[in-house]
Design an enzyme around this catalytic site. Structure first.
Site, PDB file in Angstrom:
ATOM      1  N   GLU A  50       0.841  -1.205   0.000  1.00 48.96           N
ATOM      2  CA  GLU A  50       0.000   0.000   0.000  1.00 48.96           C
ATOM      3  C   GLU A  50       0.874   1.251   0.000  1.00 48.96           C
ATOM      4  OE1 GLU A  50      -2.665   0.119   3.377  1.00 48.96           O
ATOM      5  OE2 GLU A  50      -3.862   1.717   2.467  1.00 48.96           O
ATOM      6  N   ASN A 197     -12.533  -1.243  -0.652  1.00 48.01           N
ATOM      7  CA  ASN A 197     -11.817  -1.909   0.434  1.00 48.01           C
ATOM      8  C   ASN A 197     -12.488  -1.554   1.755  1.00 48.01           C
ATOM      9  OD1 ASN A 197      -9.331  -2.934   2.002  1.00 48.01           O
ATOM     10  ND2 ASN A 197      -9.401  -0.780   2.617  1.00 48.01           N
ATOM     11  N   GLU A 198     -12.649  -2.536   2.600  1.00 48.77           N
ATOM     12  CA  GLU A 198     -13.223  -2.306   3.935  1.00 48.77           C
ATOM     13  C   GLU A 198     -14.396  -1.319   3.848  1.00 48.77           C
ATOM     14  OE1 GLU A 198     -10.178  -1.554   6.924  1.00 48.77           O
ATOM     15  OE2 GLU A 198      -9.408  -3.589   6.675  1.00 48.77           O
ATOM     16  N   TYR A 265      -6.468  -8.842  11.642  1.00 44.97           N
ATOM     17  CA  TYR A 265      -5.129  -8.551  12.167  1.00 44.97           C
ATOM     18  C   TYR A 265      -4.975  -9.159  13.552  1.00 44.97           C
ATOM     19  CZ  TYR A 265      -4.142  -5.331   8.365  1.00 44.97           C
ATOM     20  OH  TYR A 265      -3.885  -4.796   7.119  1.00 44.97           O
ATOM     21  N   GLU A 322      -5.911  -9.216   3.805  1.00 44.77           N
ATOM     22  CA  GLU A 322      -5.108  -8.466   4.779  1.00 44.77           C
ATOM     23  C   GLU A 322      -5.047  -9.303   6.038  1.00 44.77           C
ATOM     24  OE1 GLU A 322      -5.838  -4.272   5.579  1.00 44.77           O
ATOM     25  OE2 GLU A 322      -6.399  -3.958   3.477  1.00 44.77           O
ATOM     26  N   GLN A 371       2.316  -6.137   5.557  1.00 47.58           N
ATOM     27  CA  GLN A 371       2.452  -5.820   4.157  1.00 47.58           C
ATOM     28  C   GLN A 371       3.835  -6.255   3.691  1.00 47.58           C
ATOM     29  OE1 GLN A 371       1.209  -1.846   3.096  1.00 47.58           O
ATOM     30  NE2 GLN A 371      -0.716  -1.987   4.228  1.00 47.58           N
TER      31      GLN A 371
HETATM   32  O1  AHR Z   1      -2.888  -2.442   6.272  1.00 49.70           O
HETATM   33  C1  AHR Z   1      -3.217  -1.220   6.864  1.00 49.70           C
HETATM   34  C2  AHR Z   1      -4.695  -0.889   6.783  1.00 49.70           C
HETATM   35  O2  AHR Z   1      -5.423  -1.806   7.537  1.00 49.70           O
HETATM   36  C3  AHR Z   1      -5.323  -0.951   5.418  1.00 49.70           C
HETATM   37  O3  AHR Z   1      -5.145   0.212   4.690  1.00 49.70           O
HETATM   38  C4  AHR Z   1      -6.775  -1.140   5.736  1.00 49.70           C
HETATM   39  O4  AHR Z   1      -7.472  -1.810   4.713  1.00 49.70           O
HETATM   40  C5  AHR Z   1      -6.761  -1.902   7.044  1.00 49.70           C
HETATM   41  O5  AHR Z   1      -7.629  -1.381   7.966  1.00 49.70           O
END
Ligand code: AHR
Length: 518
Positions: A50, A197-198, A265, A322, A371
């Site tokens: 990103e 996205n999201e 995450y 992600e 990432q």
């Molecule tokens: O990876 C960082 C961020 O985390 C991304 O931009 C977003 O899609 C997610 O919330």
């Protein structure tokens, strides 16, 4: 006073007495070479890049005039490291960045490109030096497929449709003439294209039903030449929320969606405000990290169950595009840049998640760790002209042979690894057969204190030889620095043997081991 002394000495001695009398923990497994399963799609080994912090600028792109050795502006050291990893796909340009990205800002002569504002990540100017041509050139250079994330948030169906046409059309139009003037006469192949996205958050704070309508509307206009249309990805849910998968799979015909995206995450702490540090953590944070990361299994299982109801033929992929660890920003670092160190703990997190994806190979056919360089759970860190490979990089390299291999189901009996009130299975396993016929086995021992003896039977195979690689290190937070870049790296593993077709080994404490059986 006497009583206190006595208690203290009992407490000090107790662990030693236990250590002398307790048997070493052991695990056993059955690796079913006689029941081959789904293909492990290589695209689950994807990475996310990103426009965030030093992820693209400095991490990948230094520009043609940089003193850092580069090929057409891409740093040579990073390109070589990524090529060696066999990265199958790269997702770009975001993330949250994608829903404010206008692709026209990133084409044409670089000196004339608009400078925009990266409102999501540090509020820094975005030069747009790295745009569509640079990304697709980079993907080609490292041998990866391209995953483009379209802008639904501040963009439009028309903008996404034109972007896809610009990249893929093989007809003589004004758009393709412009592409040629910008240096690329022929079309590119785009493997995946995502609509936003999201959408539940930075992508527009939408409800699932509102997004479903916008997805269908936008996807209608995402046209490409016959056979060259990318798989269209719908923005899905996160964590334990299955409502996005439910809405999308129940309201959109399977032929209209290539994949539903999902983000999760791993944070060791209990809140986003208190995630925990990347290094210098205790065993409580170590076990908490794994307790959290193991939730991926449940999240995928629950989403897969929803998908199975509406798409029993498994046409729609579940794309974990992600995933990875996210810690508190280190002292003195720009919090919006999400730079973090990467330790042995991260290597084990990666291995656990890859094992989980393998087990769900029938549905999880795309994933991207967050990432690639200098951001969150990165493969690679850079500092000016220096570069280092992180422990996570070594896990990905050790697991390369799983790409497009055939899953072999495994049954595991493992001891628990516990601390205070938290308990997790100590061992994780997955196995596959490569196209060359070898059986590969990935093992993780989460226990930071004890080795575990493991034996495995392999019905359906007559294995004679074993070789392997291992990743471990002296401390839970061992990591590579620019001063000591090889503190953690993969080494040959020789503590495994095969006898009478049965595999035996001792899994070192806090380790990842990948074996090849022939
Ligand atoms: O990876 C960082 C961020 O985390 C991304 O931009 C977003 O899609 C997610 O919330």
């Amino acid at each position: 006073m006497r009583g206190v002394l006595l208690l203290t000495s009992i407490a000090l001695w107790a662990p030693q007495i236990w250590a002398q009398s307790a048997p070493a923990p052991s695990a056993s497994a059955v690796i079913h070479a006689d029941r081959p399963g789904a293909t492990i799609d290589r695209h689950i080994y994807g990475q996310f890049a990103e426009h965030l912090g030093r992820g693209i600028y400095e991490g990948v792109w230094v520009g043609e005039h940089s003193s850092i050795p580069n090929t057409r502006g891409f740093r040579n050291d990073v390109v070589a490291a990524l090529r060696d990893l066999h990265v199958p796909v790269v997702r770009w340009p975001g993330g949250c960045f994608a829903d404010e990205y206008h692709w026209r800002d990133g084409i044409g002569p670089r000196a004339k490109r608009r400078v925009t504002l990266n409102t999501n990540w540090g509020g820094v100017p975005e030069t747009n030096e790295f745009g569509t041509h640079e990304f697709l050139d980079f993907a080609e250079l490292i041998g990866a497929d391209a995953y483009i994330n379209g802008n639904l948030g501040t963009g439009s169906a028309a903008e996404m449709a034109e972007w896809l046409q610009y990249m893929t059309s093989d007809r003589a139009t004004s758009l393709t003439a412009e592409r040629a003037r910008n240096g690329h006469p022929g079309p590119w192949k785009i493997a995946y294209f995502a609509v936003g996205n999201e959408a539940w958050g930075c992508g527009g704070n939408m409800t699932p039903s509102h997004y479903v309508d916008l997805f269908r509307q936008s996807a209608t206009f995402l046209k490409a030449p016959e056979g060259a249309r990318p798989a269209i990805i719908a923005s899905g849910g996160h964590d334990d929320d299955t409502s996005w998968t439910e809405a999308l799979s129940s309201q959109v015909p399977a032929r209209e969606i290539g994949a539903i995206s999902f983000h999760y995450y791993t944070i060791p702490g209990d809140t986003w405000k208190n995630k925990g540090p990347a290094t210098g953590f205790g065993e409580d944070q170590w076990i908490s990290t794994f307790a959290h990361t193991l939730k991926m299994e449940d999240f995928i299982t629950r989403n897969s169950a929803v998908l199975d109801r509406y798409d029993p033929a498994k046409k729609i992929s579940f794309a974990v595009d992600e995933w990875g660890t996210w810690y508190d920003p280190g002292a003195g670092l720009e919090p919006g840049f999400l730079y973090q160190q990467n330790t042995l703990r991260d290597a084990l997190v990666a291995a656990i998640n890859l094992n989980i994806f393998h087990h769900h190979a029938d549905r999880v056919r795309l994933a991207a760790i967050a990432q690639m360089v200098n951001v969150l759970q990165a493969m690679i860190l850079t500092k000016g002209r220096q570069m280092l490979l992180t422990p996570t990089y070594y896990t990905f390299r050790m697991f390369r042979a799983f790409q497009d291999a055939t899953l072999l189901p495994t049954y595991l009996q493992t001891p628990q690894y516990s601390l205070d009130t938290v308990s997790v299975p100590a061992v994780s396993i997955s196995a596959a057969r490569t196209s060359g016929g070898a059986i590969i086995v990935a093992l993780v021992n989460l226990d930071p204190n004890q080795a575990i003896a493991l034996s495995a039977t392999i019905p359906g195979a007559n294995v004679q030889r074993v070789s392997g690689e291992m990743l471990s290190a002296p401390t839970m937070d061992s990591h590579n620095t620019f001063e000591d870049p090889y503190a953690v790296y993969a080494t040959p593993f020789t503590a495994a043997s095969v006898s009478g077709g049965e595999l035996s080994l001792t899994l070192p404490a806090k380790s990842v081991v990948v074996l090849t059986l022939q």
